[in-house]
Design a protein around this motif. Structure first.
Motif, PDB file in Angstrom:
ATOM      1  N   GLN A 298      58.283  25.542  52.546  1.00  0.00           N
ATOM      2  CA  GLN A 298      57.080  25.819  53.210  1.00  0.00           C
ATOM      3  C   GLN A 298      56.158  25.570  52.655  1.00  0.00           C
ATOM      4  O   GLN A 298      55.994  25.069  51.190  1.00  0.00           O
ATOM      5  CB  GLN A 298      57.123  27.446  53.313  1.00  0.00           C
ATOM      6  N   LYS A 299      54.856  25.220  53.163  1.00  0.00           N
ATOM      7  CA  LYS A 299      53.681  24.735  52.653  1.00  0.00           C
ATOM      8  C   LYS A 299      53.156  26.144  51.780  1.00  0.00           C
ATOM      9  O   LYS A 299      52.950  27.123  52.337  1.00  0.00           O
ATOM     10  CB  LYS A 299      52.605  24.235  53.690  1.00  0.00           C
ATOM     11  N   GLN A 300      52.929  25.822  50.349  1.00  0.00           N
ATOM     12  CA  GLN A 300      52.502  27.114  49.605  1.00  0.00           C
ATOM     13  C   GLN A 300      51.760  26.570  48.521  1.00  0.00           C
ATOM     14  O   GLN A 300      51.537  25.503  48.365  1.00  0.00           O
ATOM     15  CB  GLN A 300      53.778  27.743  49.129  1.00  0.00           C
ATOM     16  N   LEU A 301      50.915  27.647  48.026  1.00  0.00           N
ATOM     17  CA  LEU A 301      49.925  27.265  46.983  1.00  0.00           C
ATOM     18  C   LEU A 301      50.869  27.401  45.722  1.00  0.00           C
ATOM     19  O   LEU A 301      51.958  27.956  45.750  1.00  0.00           O
ATOM     20  CB  LEU A 301      48.801  28.541  46.798  1.00  0.00           C
ATOM     21  N   ARG A 302      50.509  26.649  44.799  1.00  0.00           N
ATOM     22  CA  ARG A 302      51.366  26.682  43.555  1.00  0.00           C
ATOM     23  C   ARG A 302      50.767  27.849  42.700  1.00  0.00           C
ATOM     24  O   ARG A 302      49.627  27.881  42.163  1.00  0.00           O
ATOM     25  CB  ARG A 302      51.080  25.280  42.924  1.00  0.00           C
ATOM     26  N   LEU A 303      51.452  29.024  42.669  1.00  0.00           N
ATOM     27  CA  LEU A 303      51.377  30.060  42.108  1.00  0.00           C
ATOM     28  C   LEU A 303      51.749  30.093  40.508  1.00  0.00           C
ATOM     29  O   LEU A 303      53.111  29.871  40.488  1.00  0.00           O
ATOM     30  CB  LEU A 303      51.623  31.072  42.982  1.00  0.00           C
ATOM     31  N   THR A 304      50.872  30.544  39.676  1.00  0.00           N
ATOM     32  CA  THR A 304      51.543  30.658  38.272  1.00  0.00           C
ATOM     33  C   THR A 304      51.148  32.147  37.812  1.00  0.00           C
ATOM     34  O   THR A 304      49.904  32.199  37.840  1.00  0.00           O
ATOM     35  CB  THR A 304      50.889  29.542  37.346  1.00  0.00           C
ATOM     36  N   LEU A 305      52.163  32.984  37.622  1.00  0.00           N
ATOM     37  CA  LEU A 305      51.866  34.181  37.360  1.00  0.00           C
ATOM     38  C   LEU A 305      51.912  34.437  35.630  1.00  0.00           C
ATOM     39  O   LEU A 305      52.960  33.923  35.159  1.00  0.00           O
ATOM     40  CB  LEU A 305      52.788  35.577  37.757  1.00  0.00           C
ATOM     41  N   GLY A 306      50.953  35.113  34.979  1.00  0.00           N
ATOM     42  CA  GLY A 306      51.031  34.750  33.522  1.00  0.00           C
ATOM     43  C   GLY A 306      50.643  33.805  33.017  1.00  0.00           C
ATOM     44  O   GLY A 306      51.298  32.903  32.103  1.00  0.00           O
ATOM     45  N   ALA A 307      49.722  32.985  33.326  1.00  0.00           N
ATOM     46  CA  ALA A 307      49.330  31.741  32.977  1.00  0.00           C
ATOM     47  C   ALA A 307      48.651  31.933  31.495  1.00  0.00           C
ATOM     48  O   ALA A 307      47.829  33.065  31.565  1.00  0.00           O
ATOM     49  CB  ALA A 307      48.249  31.020  33.953  1.00  0.00           C
ATOM     50  N   PRO A 308      48.608  30.959  30.731  1.00  0.00           N
ATOM     51  CA  PRO A 308      47.848  31.036  29.391  1.00  0.00           C
ATOM     52  C   PRO A 308      46.331  30.707  29.787  1.00  0.00           C
ATOM     53  O   PRO A 308      46.143  30.124  30.622  1.00  0.00           O
ATOM     54  CB  PRO A 308      48.559  29.860  28.571  1.00  0.00           C
ATOM     55  N   LEU A 309      45.533  31.321  28.954  1.00  0.00           N
ATOM     56  CA  LEU A 309      44.153  31.438  29.111  1.00  0.00           C
ATOM     57  C   LEU A 309      43.368  29.888  29.323  1.00  0.00           C
ATOM     58  O   LEU A 309      42.681  29.633  30.057  1.00  0.00           O
ATOM     59  CB  LEU A 309      43.410  32.406  27.955  1.00  0.00           C
ATOM     60  N   HIS A 310      44.016  29.077  28.220  1.00  0.00           N
ATOM     61  CA  HIS A 310      43.367  27.686  28.141  1.00  0.00           C
ATOM     62  C   HIS A 310      43.614  26.834  29.139  1.00  0.00           C
ATOM     63  O   HIS A 310      42.914  25.955  29.378  1.00  0.00           O
ATOM     64  CB  HIS A 310      43.798  27.170  26.810  1.00  0.00           C
ATOM     65  N   THR A 311      44.494  27.237  30.135  1.00  0.00           N
ATOM     66  CA  THR A 311      44.882  26.282  31.236  1.00  0.00           C
ATOM     67  C   THR A 311      44.048  26.613  32.252  1.00  0.00           C
ATOM     68  O   THR A 311      44.005  25.825  33.272  1.00  0.00           O
ATOM     69  CB  THR A 311      46.399  26.528  31.580  1.00  0.00           C
ATOM     70  N   VAL A 312      43.363  27.798  32.430  1.00  0.00           N
ATOM     71  CA  VAL A 312      42.551  28.012  33.659  1.00  0.00           C
ATOM     72  C   VAL A 312      41.103  28.129  33.438  1.00  0.00           C
ATOM     73  O   VAL A 312      40.094  28.500  34.165  1.00  0.00           O
ATOM     74  CB  VAL A 312      43.087  29.560  34.430  1.00  0.00           C
ATOM     75  N   VAL A 313      40.607  28.316  32.108  1.00  0.00           N
ATOM     76  CA  VAL A 313      39.217  28.722  31.657  1.00  0.00           C
ATOM     77  C   VAL A 313      38.870  27.609  30.635  1.00  0.00           C
ATOM     78  O   VAL A 313      39.388  27.467  29.558  1.00  0.00           O
ATOM     79  CB  VAL A 313      38.869  30.023  31.024  1.00  0.00           C
ATOM     80  N   SER A 314      37.638  26.950  30.913  1.00  0.00           N
ATOM     81  CA  SER A 314      37.272  26.130  29.854  1.00  0.00           C
ATOM     82  C   SER A 314      35.662  26.597  29.324  1.00  0.00           C
ATOM     83  O   SER A 314      35.706  25.859  28.365  1.00  0.00           O
ATOM     84  CB  SER A 314      37.043  24.724  30.608  1.00  0.00           C
ATOM     85  N   ASN A 315      35.199  27.586  29.698  1.00  0.00           N
ATOM     86  CA  ASN A 315      34.050  28.031  29.268  1.00  0.00           C
ATOM     87  C   ASN A 315      33.682  29.582  29.221  1.00  0.00           C
ATOM     88  O   ASN A 315      34.451  30.033  30.456  1.00  0.00           O
ATOM     89  CB  ASN A 315      32.797  27.529  29.703  1.00  0.00           C
ATOM     90  N   VAL A 316      32.790  30.009  28.446  1.00  0.00           N
ATOM     91  CA  VAL A 316      32.748  31.708  28.541  1.00  0.00           C
ATOM     92  C   VAL A 316      32.341  32.097  29.987  1.00  0.00           C
ATOM     93  O   VAL A 316      32.715  33.134  30.467  1.00  0.00           O
ATOM     94  CB  VAL A 316      31.984  31.979  27.493  1.00  0.00           C
ATOM     95  N   ALA A 317      31.406  31.300  30.338  1.00  0.00           N
ATOM     96  CA  ALA A 317      30.712  31.634  31.971  1.00  0.00           C
ATOM     97  C   ALA A 317      32.036  31.879  32.920  1.00  0.00           C
ATOM     98  O   ALA A 317      31.864  32.668  33.794  1.00  0.00           O
ATOM     99  CB  ALA A 317      29.722  30.685  32.160  1.00  0.00           C
ATOM    100  N   GLU A 318      33.007  31.018  33.056  1.00  0.00           N
ATOM    101  CA  GLU A 318      34.052  31.159  34.059  1.00  0.00           C
ATOM    102  C   GLU A 318      34.880  32.330  33.685  1.00  0.00           C
ATOM    103  O   GLU A 318      34.998  33.240  34.502  1.00  0.00           O
ATOM    104  CB  GLU A 318      34.956  29.785  34.002  1.00  0.00           C
ATOM    105  N   PHE A 319      35.040  32.750  32.416  1.00  0.00           N
ATOM    106  CA  PHE A 319      35.829  33.918  32.068  1.00  0.00           C
ATOM    107  C   PHE A 319      35.025  35.341  32.337  1.00  0.00           C
ATOM    108  O   PHE A 319      35.354  36.086  32.784  1.00  0.00           O
ATOM    109  CB  PHE A 319      36.335  33.813  30.594  1.00  0.00           C
ATOM    110  N   GLN A 320      33.598  35.133  32.307  1.00  0.00           N
ATOM    111  CA  GLN A 320      32.823  36.350  32.531  1.00  0.00           C
ATOM    112  C   GLN A 320      32.899  36.663  33.999  1.00  0.00           C
ATOM    113  O   GLN A 320      32.818  37.714  34.629  1.00  0.00           O
ATOM    114  CB  GLN A 320      31.410  36.186  31.942  1.00  0.00           C
ATOM    115  N   LYS A 321      32.754  35.469  34.898  1.00  0.00           N
ATOM    116  CA  LYS A 321      32.596  35.523  36.396  1.00  0.00           C
ATOM    117  C   LYS A 321      34.020  36.224  36.881  1.00  0.00           C
ATOM    118  O   LYS A 321      34.050  37.131  37.715  1.00  0.00           O
ATOM    119  CB  LYS A 321      32.741  34.334  37.125  1.00  0.00           C
ATOM    120  N   ALA A 322      35.365  35.816  36.041  1.00  0.00           N
ATOM    121  CA  ALA A 322      36.336  36.349  36.658  1.00  0.00           C
ATOM    122  C   ALA A 322      36.494  38.058  36.048  1.00  0.00           C
ATOM    123  O   ALA A 322      37.146  38.808  36.757  1.00  0.00           O
ATOM    124  CB  ALA A 322      37.778  35.966  35.957  1.00  0.00           C
TER     125      ALA A 322
END
Length: 448
Positions: A298-322
């Motif tokens: 099936q066509k699916q999103l690539r889902l990562t549960l329990g991802a490490p922080l450095h792989t999804v956030v590059s700056n403080v602003a993105e983290f605060q938005k989340a």
């Protein structure tokens, strides 16, 4: 003896067998009277067979799908035994058994290379896929059997290509060791599902006894078969084709018979889509037969549960938005262009939080790839989010993610209640979260 002289004392049963009633006689002795007449000679033979090949307490000690699964598993094991015999004969012929010009050293080296390549495959596959085998046990079990048939075909065909014989049998050995890891691990997962009285060891042991009996029957059949196919290559291919078809069909029926009450991503996806469309939750008996058995079908999103922080956030602003407006034990990061959803799990996240996070990700997946116009649950909100998702460029989705949080807060309590009432297990799951956990309570305290 009259009824006034007899006194009913107690009843006794062995598992689900018929009960016996005990009476107290005037002399103080016990009198045992079965509730109904039975053929005790036949009953004794049946009891011996059940005690040898079925778990103690059957059928109450195992899952309802146990017998159907074991019947088809027996058929596939018999078919695999026959095709395995054909492959063994071909490999032995290829290494030089019966050929006066071949040497023992050459045959030994070929066999050692075959085994060594297989050992390497076992280690690599366990390293790369070992943590995923529990989550999709049925899919990996079917994958292992398909790969096993491919490996057997390679071994049967190998003698026809003497220049590439060693390469072919080494590749086959590589595949077979992958089959050993995937098949053994998924068998353990299915045994855990079938054992209902903390009797996993007994269920596994009796499964081994059943497989040994089937292999013995396959051995006896092979003894009659081998003289017929020894010098008849065409008949070998025909028998391989017939028994392979039987093997794959029996495997399909076996894994399709399994009815798991624990949610993995495929079953959660099915149940969630049905819930959004109808407002009701499918029970395990209805959802399991609809579960896709081919990996990546099936066509699916690539889902990562329990991802490490450095792989999804590059700056403080993105983290605060989340963090803004988020009260859950997870943070979700969605990239439409990359087709990915990454979820950060809090250190206090439990199974319910993992299910909620995965549900959130699957709703975003539905907005991307599924029509939501037929939904009965939050139809207007889903349509609005889907339209915004199609109109807004990637990177401007924080407002939409925040809105999807509010949507989930309205939907998830009813969905969770439906899961529980339908018979799904929610205190544990097979959603495959990674081990990374984040504690963002410090950042929230500073923001206050």
């Amino acid at each position: 003896m009259t009824d006034s002289e007899e006194q009913p004392l107690c009843t006794e049963s062995y598992g689900s067998h018929s009960a016996q009633r005990y009476w107290s006689l005037p002399s103080g002795r016990l009198s045992c009277i079965p509730d109904r007449k039975e053929d005790w000679r036949g009953r004794s033979v049946c009891d011996i067979f059940m005690s040898v090949f079925l778990p103690q307490g059957y059928p109450d000690s195992v899952s309802p799908d146990y017998l159907t699964y074991q019947i088809w598993d027996t058929v596939q094991a018999f078919a695999s035994s026959i095709t395995g015999t054909l492959a063994t004969q071909a490999v032995l012929k290829g290494v030089g058994v019966g050929d006066e010009t071949s040497t023992v050293t050459a045959a030994t080296v070929t066999w050692m290379l075959k085994d060594g390549t297989g050992m390497l495959g076992r280690i690599l596959f366990a390293w790369s896929k070992g943590s995923k085998l529990d989550c999709d046990a049925k899919q990996w079990r079917l994958f292992a059997d398909i790969l096993n048939d491919m490996a057997i075909l390679m071994e049967i065909m190998a003698p026809a290509f003497p220049a590439c014989f060693t390469l072919i049998v080494c590749t086959s050995g590589f595949f077979k060791c992958i089959v050993g890891v995937a098949g053994g691990a998924t068998r353990a997962a299915l045994t855990m599902h079938q054992a209902r009285r903390d009797n996993m060891a007994d269920v596994s042991a009796k499964d081994g006894s059943q497989e040994t009996l089937v292999n013995l029957a396959g051995l006896l059949f092979s003894l009659l078969l081998i003289p017929l196919v020894a010098e008849n290559l065409c008949l070998t291919y025909i028998l391989y084709g017939l028994f392979t078809v039987l093997h794959l069909y029996a495997n399909y029926r076996a894994v399709r018979a399994v009815c798991m009450e624990t949610l993995n991503r495929a079953r959660l996806r099915l149940v969630l889509h049905h819930f959004l469309q109808s407002g009701t939750v499918l029970d395990p008996a209805v959802a399991n037969p609809r579960e896709p058995l081919l990996l990546g079908s099936q066509k699916q999103l690539r889902l990562t549960l329990g991802a490490p922080l450095h792989t999804v956030v590059s700056n403080v602003a993105e983290f605060q938005k989340a963090l803004d407006g988020n009260s859950s034990n997870y943070l979700i990061f969605f990239s439409q262009a990359a087709g990915t959803v990454s979820v950060l799990l809090h250190q206090q996240a439990d199974s319910m939080d993992v299910i909620k996070a995965c549900t959130h990700a699957l709703i975003l997946e539905s907005l991307l790839y599924q029509p939501v116009s037929a939904s009965l649950v939050e139809r207007e909100s889903l349509l609005d989010l889907q339209n915004r998702l199609q109109e807004e460029p990637d990177g401007e989705n924080w407002a939409m993610v925040s809105e999807s949080h509010r949507l989930l807060d309205r939907v998830f309590p009813k969905f969770l209640t439906g899961l529980t009432e339908a018979g799904w297990v929610t205190d544990r799951n097979l959603l495959g979260p990674e081990e990374w956990r984040v504690d963002w309570s410090i950042a929230k305290k500073k923001a206050l």
